[in-house]
Design a protein around this motif. Structure first.
Motif, PDB file in Angstrom:
ATOM      1  N   ILE A 193      94.064   9.553  27.818  1.00  0.00           N
ATOM      2  CA  ILE A 193      93.580   8.564  28.785  1.00  0.00           C
ATOM      3  C   ILE A 193      92.287   7.987  28.225  1.00  0.00           C
ATOM      4  O   ILE A 193      91.367   8.735  27.885  1.00  0.00           O
ATOM      5  N   LEU A 194      92.225   6.665  28.123  1.00  0.00           N
ATOM      6  CA  LEU A 194      90.991   5.973  27.751  1.00  0.00           C
ATOM      7  C   LEU A 194      90.297   5.550  29.030  1.00  0.00           C
ATOM      8  O   LEU A 194      90.874   4.820  29.854  1.00  0.00           O
ATOM      9  N   PHE A 195      89.069   6.022  29.244  1.00  0.00           N
ATOM     10  CA  PHE A 195      88.270   5.665  30.414  1.00  0.00           C
ATOM     11  C   PHE A 195      87.216   4.631  30.028  1.00  0.00           C
ATOM     12  O   PHE A 195      86.488   4.830  29.048  1.00  0.00           O
ATOM     13  N   LEU A 196      87.113   3.573  30.816  1.00  0.00           N
ATOM     14  CA  LEU A 196      86.118   2.528  30.583  1.00  0.00           C
ATOM     15  C   LEU A 196      85.184   2.440  31.784  1.00  0.00           C
ATOM     16  O   LEU A 196      85.627   2.152  32.908  1.00  0.00           O
ATOM     17  N   HIS A 197      83.899   2.689  31.566  1.00  0.00           N
ATOM     18  CA  HIS A 197      82.914   2.718  32.641  1.00  0.00           C
ATOM     19  C   HIS A 197      82.545   1.318  33.112  1.00  0.00           C
ATOM     20  O   HIS A 197      82.900   0.306  32.491  1.00  0.00           O
ATOM     21  N   GLY A 198      81.774   1.252  34.192  1.00  0.00           N
ATOM     22  CA  GLY A 198      81.328  -0.020  34.750  1.00  0.00           C
ATOM     23  C   GLY A 198      79.971  -0.450  34.218  1.00  0.00           C
ATOM     24  O   GLY A 198      79.365   0.229  33.373  1.00  0.00           O
ATOM     25  N   PHE A 199      79.498  -1.582  34.716  1.00  0.00           N
ATOM     26  CA  PHE A 199      78.189  -2.100  34.314  1.00  0.00           C
ATOM     27  C   PHE A 199      77.097  -1.089  34.670  1.00  0.00           C
ATOM     28  O   PHE A 199      77.069  -0.549  35.770  1.00  0.00           O
ATOM     29  N   ILE A 200      76.222  -0.829  33.721  1.00  0.00           N
ATOM     30  CA  ILE A 200      75.097   0.112  33.810  1.00  0.00           C
ATOM     31  C   ILE A 200      75.549   1.573  33.678  1.00  0.00           C
ATOM     32  O   ILE A 200      74.751   2.493  33.779  1.00  0.00           O
ATOM     33  N   GLY A 201      76.844   1.779  33.419  1.00  0.00           N
ATOM     34  CA  GLY A 201      77.332   3.145  33.211  1.00  0.00           C
ATOM     35  C   GLY A 201      77.231   3.576  31.761  1.00  0.00           C
ATOM     36  O   GLY A 201      76.590   2.928  30.940  1.00  0.00           O
ATOM     37  N   ASN A 202      77.902   4.675  31.443  1.00  0.00           N
ATOM     38  CA  ASN A 202      77.988   5.143  30.053  1.00  0.00           C
ATOM     39  C   ASN A 202      79.184   6.071  29.907  1.00  0.00           C
ATOM     40  O   ASN A 202      79.975   6.224  30.838  1.00  0.00           O
ATOM     41  N   LEU A 203      79.322   6.693  28.750  1.00  0.00           N
ATOM     42  CA  LEU A 203      80.506   7.497  28.475  1.00  0.00           C
ATOM     43  C   LEU A 203      80.617   8.745  29.337  1.00  0.00           C
ATOM     44  O   LEU A 203      81.677   9.380  29.378  1.00  0.00           O
ATOM     45  N   ASP A 204      79.561   9.108  30.064  1.00  0.00           N
ATOM     46  CA  ASP A 204      79.611  10.281  30.948  1.00  0.00           C
ATOM     47  C   ASP A 204      80.121   9.944  32.345  1.00  0.00           C
ATOM     48  O   ASP A 204      80.237  10.828  33.196  1.00  0.00           O
ATOM     49  N   GLU A 205      80.428   8.677  32.592  1.00  0.00           N
ATOM     50  CA  GLU A 205      80.791   8.195  33.928  1.00  0.00           C
ATOM     51  C   GLU A 205      81.882   9.032  34.598  1.00  0.00           C
ATOM     52  O   GLU A 205      81.829   9.304  35.791  1.00  0.00           O
ATOM     53  N   PHE A 206      82.874   9.438  33.821  1.00  0.00           N
ATOM     54  CA  PHE A 206      84.036  10.111  34.396  1.00  0.00           C
ATOM     55  C   PHE A 206      84.078  11.601  34.068  1.00  0.00           C
ATOM     56  O   PHE A 206      85.142  12.219  34.117  1.00  0.00           O
ATOM     57  N   ASP A 207      82.939  12.197  33.753  1.00  0.00           N
ATOM     58  CA  ASP A 207      82.904  13.609  33.358  1.00  0.00           C
ATOM     59  C   ASP A 207      83.515  14.530  34.412  1.00  0.00           C
ATOM     60  O   ASP A 207      84.295  15.438  34.094  1.00  0.00           O
ATOM     61  N   GLU A 208      83.149  14.329  35.673  1.00  0.00           N
ATOM     62  CA  GLU A 208      83.670  15.209  36.724  1.00  0.00           C
ATOM     63  C   GLU A 208      85.171  15.012  36.903  1.00  0.00           C
ATOM     64  O   GLU A 208      85.916  15.976  37.119  1.00  0.00           O
ATOM     65  N   VAL A 209      85.618  13.776  36.796  1.00  0.00           N
ATOM     66  CA  VAL A 209      87.047  13.483  36.886  1.00  0.00           C
ATOM     67  C   VAL A 209      87.807  14.213  35.780  1.00  0.00           C
ATOM     68  O   VAL A 209      88.831  14.866  36.020  1.00  0.00           O
TER      69      VAL A 209
END
Length: 273
Positions: free
Chosen positions: A20-36
């Motif tokens: 799964i490739l996760f793409l964060h939102g504006f002002i986010g970063n690669l840790d955005e979906f860590d809990e998910v």
């Protein structure tokens, strides 16, 4: 190796599990979906990254390399470098707009796509011009954030927007804010100017030709995007809308468990190709 981008990315490879490739939102970063990702566990493999203008990703060269068109091609090149011929795709907000662009222009690369609080851009030229004007005002505010405190104040004002509902009351809001503060305001300003909603090409007309199954997640308290996503599903016969209760724009933070459940249910098959 790409000469115009130095992507900061994180790869979690579970043997024989689809990516799964996760793409964060504006002002986010690669840790955005860590809990998910933590909750999904070893069901999948994962690729997360800092988008241009965010985190530690470096754009080398002209400002045009921040645009949605150039960024999309760069991500396809990155997937090639990492030997990921096909994957699932999840995008949030700005990352959702990018995910939709990827879906419509490189459909052979994605099994299924989940768009969280996303849109196809703006349909008309006057709408786009007005949004560019507003985004430029925001970009100028970012360029004036010369201290961490000024940047923090900008972020607090940002999350006062109606689409974010009561996110500031969330127990994880403070830690999310600290993560956001790792970004560079000048880089964010460039991202907004070149990949903001007004700057990207409208994708509304292309929706009817989509060939990839889409799950459109939208929070029940996000009135603006409820309308947008309902309209998207009316045009795109492969798109289904799922309204998430007790959430506004940032569903994966406000309703993490339900978000994870939707990812699990939508991406359950084991593709052969």
């Amino acid at each position: 190796m790409q000469k115009n981008y130095k992507f900061n990315y994180k790869l979690i490879n579970s043997k024989n599990k689809q990516f799964i490739l996760f793409l964060h939102g504006f002002i986010g970063n690669l840790d955005e979906f860590d809990e998910v990702i933590q909750l999904l566990g070893t069901e999948f493999s994962y690729l997360t990254l800092d988008l241009p203008g965010h985190g530690k990703t470096q754009v080398l060269g002209e400002d045009k390399y921040y645009t949605i068109e150039q960024t999309a091609q760069a991500l396809i090149n990155l997937l090639d470098e990492l030997n990921i011929p096909k994957c699932f795709l999840v995008g949030y907000s700005m990352g959702g707009r990018l995910a939709l662009y990827l879906t419509l222009h490189f459909p052979e690369r994605f099994y299924k796509v989940i768009l969280e609080s996303a849109s196809p851009g703006l349909a008309t030229e006057p709408e786009r011009l007005e949004r560019v004007r507003k985004d430029e005002q925001i970009a100028k505010k970012l360029t004036r954030c010369v201290s961490k405190n000024e940047f923090r104040e900008f972020l607090l004002n940002w999350y006062n927007q109606p689409i974010f509902g009561v996110i500031k009351n969330h127990p994880e809001f403070v830690s999310m804010l600290e993560s956001r503060l790792q970004n560079q305001p000048l880089e964010l300003a460039t991202s907004l100017r070149f990949m903001g909603t007004g700057s990207q090409p409208s994708l509304w007309e292309k929706l009817k030709d989509n060939t990839v199954p889409l799950l459109l997640l939208v929070g029940e308290n996000d009135d603006k995007f409820l309308i947008i996503n309902t309209n998207m599903a009316e045009i795109d016969k492969l798109a289904q809308v799922k309204i998430i209760s007790n959430s506004a724009h940032n569903i994966h933070l406000e309703s993490t468990n339900e978000f994870v459940q939707n990812v699990q249910e939508f991406c359950t098959f084991s593709p052969k190709t």
